[in-house]
Design an enzyme around this catalytic site. Structure first.
Site, PDB file in Angstrom:
ATOM      1  N   ASP A 180      12.911   0.155 -33.064  1.00  0.00           N
ATOM      2  CA  ASP A 180      12.531  -1.149 -32.513  1.00  0.00           C
ATOM      3  C   ASP A 180      12.672  -1.063 -30.991  1.00  0.00           C
ATOM      4  OD1 ASP A 180      13.236  -3.918 -31.456  1.00  0.00           O
ATOM      5  OD2 ASP A 180      12.528  -4.386 -33.465  1.00  0.00           O
TER       6      ASP A 180
ATOM      7  N   ASN B  70       6.889  -8.415 -22.487  1.00  0.00           N
ATOM      8  CA  ASN B  70       5.724  -9.298 -22.576  1.00  0.00           C
ATOM      9  C   ASN B  70       5.816 -10.428 -21.557  1.00  0.00           C
ATOM     10  OD1 ASN B  70       4.166  -8.065 -24.563  1.00  0.00           O
ATOM     11  ND2 ASN B  70       5.288  -9.018 -26.229  1.00  0.00           N
TER      12      ASN B  70
ATOM     13  N   ASP C 239       1.057  -4.393 -25.079  1.00  0.00           N
ATOM     14  CA  ASP C 239       0.238  -3.580 -25.993  1.00  0.00           C
ATOM     15  C   ASP C 239       0.230  -2.117 -25.547  1.00  0.00           C
ATOM     16  OD1 ASP C 239      -0.274  -5.802 -27.458  1.00  0.00           O
ATOM     17  OD2 ASP C 239      -2.314  -6.120 -26.677  1.00  0.00           O
TER      18      ASP C 239
ATOM     19  N   GLU D  93       7.062  -5.178 -32.709  1.00  0.00           N
ATOM     20  CA  GLU D  93       7.568  -3.991 -32.026  1.00  0.00           C
ATOM     21  C   GLU D  93       8.400  -3.115 -32.960  1.00  0.00           C
ATOM     22  OE1 GLU D  93      10.563  -7.296 -31.087  1.00  0.00           O
ATOM     23  OE2 GLU D  93       8.445  -7.065 -31.502  1.00  0.00           O
TER      24      GLU D  93
END
Length: 518
Positions: free
Chosen positions: A386, A394, A403, A429
């Site tokens: 993770d 973000n 992305d 993620e």
């Protein structure tokens, strides 16, 4: 001849049905995802709109804090709020005792001086914080929502509040922002308030209606983002995507009738049928007319056609001795059709089993691989990983750069694994790496190598280190532990890595147990 007829018809029917089922599932999933993305973008736009109007009201409240009793200045400021951006249908000011001091536009001037007795007004007066109200019937007779901002003096004395209203049944900035759905096939979107009341709907008559038993509304009002296939309150089967609006507690739902999606598929399948039917008829007539002369090679071709799904079907067709021109042509056509079919099914299967952003396997692809390995009694190790603080990436750099980070991690996973291994994006993620035939220590070394690669990565336009936390577990045949339990062990190890400070590898059963004892 009869066998050739039946084999040809059965093969065409089976291919047609399999193609229909695969494309049907792909269309449904694509529509659900498109509606989810559409609802998410609309929710983000509405959130930005609310933030903008709250800033406008907050600015005006600060400006009026020392002049709240100045009727001329108050009226001028309300007029500016109404006319400058057209964000509201009306704007008004209420003092600390709940008296409506002034209102704009002038067509509502008869309301000046009355006491604001609505639930929204009482809530704003008691809470004394910026608020977005639930829908209520205003003194003007309209169903509306109010966005309010308190007015405080420099000495922290509460004077009242100023508020902008949106008439839900009249054109305004919010209705223009929502606009119309991009399809004209019965698709539509709506907005539901925190009490399951419709705030925006394609049918104006339904605005203000409560829909308490809709599962999509229940999910989105709980803050969930996703998609769902359901039958709506009108009895229509829908494919819905939904996303919450955090600041107001509302939810946006975009949905499209399943019937409209299936209409596209029906048109496509009919086109395929129309294109293939004439050639099928010609082929069957040729078989009928020349069956006795060419029975032997056609018999062999028919046997090959009946087993198109066999691994050696193409080799069997290649070995048919087509000793005359027509048989040779038919053999070539069967081989070409076989290759085309395999390619199309391969493309459809790949699209269904892979994640469109990273190219890694998705959950469906993971499930297929796990089932296959269990059937073959193939042991493997699992690395659950993770990205640490991905939300901050973000928020700081934008979702496009987020992305790019996901794609970069996918590339590193593939470089750190073998051809026989499986890299999977489990969602968001979260990723999984399945190492075929690997043991716990082997997997831990791979995980550590992957962690270091990410920590030292230099990703363009990102000026911070991107780290990952990893959990490692192992499954082997006859271990007495289910694959699902091992996946859960890997997740627990990942959670332990997060708890221990992130950017680390934790192996299941050993490191997790020590962490729990600590």
């Amino acid at each position: 001849m009869l066998l050739a007829f039946l084999s040809g018809i059965a093969t065409l029917s089976n291919t047609f049905y399999a193609s229909y089922q695969v494309q049907r599932e792909a269309l449904i999933q694509n529509t659900l995802e498109a509606n989810r993305v559409y609802a998410t973008k609309l929710a983000a736009s509405i959130e930005e709109y609310f933030e903008a109007v709250r800033q406008q009201l907050g600015y005006s409240a600060a400006l009026l804090s020392e002049h709240f009793s100045d009727e001329t200045l108050l009226r001028a400021e309300l007029a500016r709020l109404k006319l400058q951006t057209d964000s509201f249908n009306s704007v008004f000011a209420v003092d600390a005792q709940g008296t409506l001091l002034d209102i704009y536009p002038e067509t509502l001037s008869q309301l000046r001086g009355i006491r604001a007795t609505s639930q929204a007004a009482q809530t704003a007066l008691s809470a004394k914080i910026p608020l977005i109200s639930e829908p209520y019937q205003g003194a003007s007779g309209y169903l509306l929502i109010a966005i309010s901002s308190p007015v405080w003096t420099r000495e922290k004395r509460y004077l009242g509040y100023i508020s902008g209203t949106l008439y839900l049944e009249q054109p305004n900035m919010l209705s223009r922002l929502l606009g119309e759905h991009y399809y004209r096939d019965g698709s539509y979107l709506y907005v539901a308030g925190s009490d399951s009341r419709l705030i925006h709907h394609v049918d104006p008559k339904r605005i203000g209606e409560r829909v308490p038993n809709n599962p999509v509304i229940k999910a989105v009002l709980q803050g969930e983002t996703g998609s769902m296939q359901l039958i709506n309150s009108q009895g229509v089967e829908m494919l819905a995507g939904y996303a919450p609006i955090p600041s107001s507690g509302w939810g946006v739902v975009a949905q499209r009738p399943l019937k409209a999606v299936m209409a596209e598929l029906d048109s496509l399948m009919w086109a395929i049928l129309y294109q293939s039917l004439p050639w099928a008829v010609v082929g069957l007539m040729t078989i009928y007319l020349f069956a006795r002369l060419i029975s032997q090679p056609l018999w062999q071709l028919a046997r090959g056609a009946r087993s198109l799904d066999a691994e050696n079907a193409q080799d069997q067709i290649q070995q048919v001795k087509a000793w005359y021109f027509e048989a040779a042509q038919l053999k070539r056509a069967v081989l070409a059709g076989f290759s085309t079919l395999r390619q199309r099914i391969g493309v459809l299967t790949r699209d269904v089993l892979t994640d469109p952003l990273t190219g890694l396997y998705n959950r469906r692809g993971l499930r297929v691989t796990l089932d296959t390995w269990q059937l073959k009694q193939q042991g493997f190790a699992i690395i659950a990983l993770d990205i640490d603080h991905f939300k901050q990436v973000n928020d700081t750099y934008g979702h496009d750069m987020g992305d790019q980070v996901l794609k970069y991690l996918a590339t590193v996973m593939q470089e750190c694994s073998r051809t026989a291994d499986l890299a999977c994006r489990n969602g968001g993620e979260e990723f999984l790496l399945l190492l075929s035939g690997a043991h716990l220590e082997d997997a831990r070394q791979v995980a550590e190598r992957l962690r270091l690669r990410m920590q030292l990565a230099d990703i363009p336009h990102i000026d911070r280190s991107i780290t990952v936390s990893l959990g490692v577990a192992e499954w082997y045949p006859n271990s007495g532990i289910t694959v699902e339990h091992v996946l859960k062990m890997a997740d627990q190890a990942l959670y332990a890595a997060k708890q221990q400070g992130r950017n680390r590898v934790v192996t299941a059963a050993v490191d997790v147990e020590q962490a729990n004892l600590g």
